[in-house]
Enzyme design. Structure first.
Site, mmCIF file in Angstrom:
data_model
loop_
_atom_site.group_PDB
_atom_site.id
_atom_site.type_symbol
_atom_site.label_atom_id
_atom_site.label_comp_id
_atom_site.label_asym_id
_atom_site.label_seq_id
_atom_site.Cartn_x
_atom_site.Cartn_y
_atom_site.Cartn_z
ATOM 1 N N THR A 232 25.650 37.430 20.370
ATOM 2 C CA THR A 232 25.701 38.870 20.613
ATOM 3 C C THR A 232 24.608 39.320 21.568
ATOM 4 O O THR A 232 24.852 40.116 22.473
ATOM 5 C CB THR A 232 25.583 39.640 19.280
ATOM 6 O OG1 THR A 232 26.640 39.210 18.422
ATOM 7 C CG2 THR A 232 25.682 41.127 19.490
ATOM 8 N N GLU B 285 42.317 43.449 12.912
ATOM 9 C CA GLU B 285 42.073 43.933 14.270
ATOM 10 C C GLU B 285 43.307 43.793 15.149
ATOM 11 O O GLU B 285 43.611 44.687 15.943
ATOM 12 C CB GLU B 285 40.869 43.199 14.869
ATOM 13 C CG GLU B 285 39.583 43.581 14.174
ATOM 14 C CD GLU B 285 38.349 42.883 14.689
ATOM 15 O OE1 GLU B 285 37.239 43.414 14.478
ATOM 16 O OE2 GLU B 285 38.459 41.805 15.324
ATOM 17 N N ASN C 194 27.650 44.190 25.760
ATOM 18 C CA ASN C 194 27.734 42.736 25.807
ATOM 19 C C ASN C 194 29.108 42.203 26.217
ATOM 20 O O ASN C 194 29.455 41.070 25.929
ATOM 21 C CB ASN C 194 27.263 42.125 24.494
ATOM 22 C CG ASN C 194 28.111 42.536 23.311
ATOM 23 O OD1 ASN C 194 29.199 43.070 23.461
ATOM 24 N ND2 ASN C 194 27.610 42.274 22.121
ATOM 25 N N TYR D 273 36.044 50.765 14.345
ATOM 26 C CA TYR D 273 34.695 50.383 13.921
ATOM 27 C C TYR D 273 34.275 51.032 12.603
ATOM 28 O O TYR D 273 33.092 51.132 12.311
ATOM 29 C CB TYR D 273 33.688 50.718 15.032
ATOM 30 C CG TYR D 273 33.812 49.778 16.204
ATOM 31 C CD1 TYR D 273 33.318 48.481 16.140
ATOM 32 C CD2 TYR D 273 34.431 50.186 17.383
ATOM 33 C CE1 TYR D 273 33.439 47.606 17.202
ATOM 34 C CE2 TYR D 273 34.559 49.321 18.453
ATOM 35 C CZ TYR D 273 34.067 48.030 18.358
ATOM 36 O OH TYR D 273 34.191 47.164 19.419
ATOM 37 N N HIS E 193 34.218 41.507 22.568
ATOM 38 C CA HIS E 193 34.217 41.515 21.104
ATOM 39 C C HIS E 193 35.251 40.493 20.675
ATOM 40 O O HIS E 193 36.289 40.329 21.316
ATOM 41 C CB HIS E 193 34.620 42.901 20.572
ATOM 42 C CG HIS E 193 35.022 42.873 19.125
ATOM 43 N ND1 HIS E 193 34.105 42.970 18.115
ATOM 44 C CD2 HIS E 193 36.236 42.727 18.539
ATOM 45 C CE1 HIS E 193 34.750 42.901 16.944
ATOM 46 N NE2 HIS E 193 36.039 42.760 17.188
ATOM 47 N N LYS F 277 35.188 44.847 26.795
ATOM 48 C CA LYS F 277 34.615 46.179 26.592
ATOM 49 C C LYS F 277 34.454 46.976 27.896
ATOM 50 O O LYS F 277 34.516 46.407 28.985
ATOM 51 C CB LYS F 277 33.266 46.047 25.895
ATOM 52 C CG LYS F 277 33.353 45.464 24.497
ATOM 53 C CD LYS F 277 31.977 45.368 23.881
ATOM 54 C CE LYS F 277 32.007 44.844 22.469
ATOM 55 N NZ LYS F 277 30.644 44.792 21.896
#
Length: 140
Positions: A93, A128, A114, A51, A117, A11
């Site tokens: 998470t 995905e 975080n 998302y 993913h 991320k």
């Protein structure tokens, strides 16, 4: 044990801090092989599409904003029980709940930022992976 594929994303909070190599090393040291990888800067539309499952959730707008705030690294990982293994290497998470030695324990700044993913199931992994990669981009 089954060889499978899973989707993984590094991320914007992690790419911003130049952690891509360290995270990939943890994945590879954990027995996973990167068989596709590219650095992308998600548009708002791409983030909303990726998302979409969270569209009705109160955090959706903030999530889209964050994910389109900087580059991400999208990857396809392969290995024995890759989905479960990736999730184990990532950690919980919430970094406060993550086990020592996991990516999120080492690098996450918060529940939202975080660092990584990963897909949670075979169907999710397929969706995905297909969102970001064509079959010709997956080599392994």
């Amino acid at each position: 044990m089954a060889i499978e594929r899973t989707f993984s994303m590094i991320k914007p909070d992690a790419t911003r801090r130049n952690l891509t190599g360290a995270i990939v090393k943890m994945l590879e040291d954990g027995g996973l092989t990167v068989i596709a990888s590219k650095r992308v800067w998600m548009s708002r539309r791409e983030a909303e599409g990726f998302y979409a499952v969270h569209k009705e959730r109160p955090f959706f707008g903030e999530l889209v904003e964050f994910m389109s705030s900087g580059p991400t690294v999208v990857q396809v990982l392969q290995g024995e029980n890759a989905i479960a293994r990736n999730r184990e290497i990532m950690g919980a998470t919430n970094p406060a709940d993550a086990a020592e030695g996991t990516i999120r324990k080492e690098f996450a700044q918060s529940i939202g930022e975080n660092s990584v993913h990963g897909s949670d199931a075979p169907d999710t992994a397929s969706e995905e992976i297909a969102y970001w990669f064509s079959e010709t981009e997956i080599v392994g």
